[in-house]
Scaffold this active site. Sequence first.
Site, short mmCIF file in Angstrom:
data_model
loop_
_atom_site.label_atom_id
_atom_site.label_comp_id
_atom_site.label_asym_id
_atom_site.label_seq_id
_atom_site.Cartn_x
_atom_site.Cartn_y
_atom_site.Cartn_z
N GLU A 103 -5.47 -11.97 8.09
CA GLU A 103 -6.32 -10.78 8.00
C GLU A 103 -7.60 -11.07 7.23
O GLU A 103 -8.15 -10.19 6.56
CB GLU A 103 -5.55 -9.60 7.38
CG GLU A 103 -4.77 -9.92 6.11
CD GLU A 103 -3.92 -8.77 5.60
OE1 GLU A 103 -3.96 -7.67 6.16
OE2 GLU A 103 -3.21 -8.97 4.60
N HIS A 135 0.80 -1.22 0.00
CA HIS A 135 0.00 0.00 0.00
C HIS A 135 0.84 1.28 0.00
O HIS A 135 0.30 2.37 -0.18
CB HIS A 135 -0.93 0.03 1.22
CG HIS A 135 -1.96 -1.06 1.21
ND1 HIS A 135 -2.89 -1.21 0.22
CD2 HIS A 135 -2.20 -2.07 2.09
CE1 HIS A 135 -3.67 -2.26 0.48
NE2 HIS A 135 -3.27 -2.80 1.61
C1 3PY Z 1 -3.96 -4.14 8.26
O1 3PY Z 1 -4.21 -3.65 9.37
O2 3PY Z 1 -4.83 -4.59 7.51
C2 3PY Z 1 -2.58 -4.24 7.82
O3 3PY Z 1 -2.27 -4.99 6.94
C3 3PY Z 1 -1.58 -3.35 8.42
O4 3PY Z 1 -1.76 -2.07 7.91
#
Ligand code: 3PY
Length: 257
Positions: free
Chosen positions: A155, A52
């Site tokens: 994530e 990013h």
């Molecule tokens: C998130 O929090 O999604 C990250 O990958 C760190 O910025």
Amino acid sequence: FTTAIRDTLGSPSTAYGFWLTLPGAGVVKTILRSTVGSPDGGFSWVLVDAEHGLISDKDYYELNNAIGSEGASPIIRVPWAEEWMIKRALDSGAHGIMTPMCHSAEDAAKVVKWCKYPPTGSRGYGPMFAAHSLPRGTNYDEGADKALMVVVQIESRSGVENVEEIAKVDGLDVLFIGPFDLAKQTGVVRGGEEHEAMIQRTLKAAKAAGKKAAIFCVDGADAQKRARQGFDMVSIITDVGVLAQAMAQQLDIAKGK
Ligand code: 3PY
């Protein structure tokens, strides 16, 4: 050979790092030098964000050398888990690789494979510049597979659901939570109960498998909380986050606000 991040993770101390989104050796060296004289050695790693951030693979070599020369480890977050992207980051001297969105043990095993030379993995050979971020005399060929860090991000919903299996993958070093994506991808509130439960599950899975756990934090207080919870590696804030906050604060002071 070893690296600053591997040494710190092998000790009882927390490995403190920060997020670099701006290219240019001047920025990162200025930040790293701000902690010179800190009794515990300051930052041991920098996350070079090519997913990013405004950083592309042309910037890697300069950044890796700049960070390595300050006694810290550059870990490059490649834009995506792709073999060629990982190869270019490692060949430019990254001490570790981080890939976004690891959903399964299979995903993690692929990343490990791409980070290691044959016969363990499939990394192509061409480290003409890779050792420049390491001390002179480093035997790169001999030590690379062992020393370089393999980090995957947890994530997503499937990442958390499979986290115990992911943590068991051989050759993987760190499970790194991206709290922002985790909230977005799962549709839960960041900082809410469900979100926290997924973070704690990931921490527990990493520890149970003898792996390291890491997390992105929004500020020093957040990082302190995570370090106390047992996270081995915490990113305290981003370069641009600090710049924006500090500039706004100083302008307010100047205007007497
Ligand atoms: C998130 O929090 O999604 C990250 O990958 C760190 O910025």
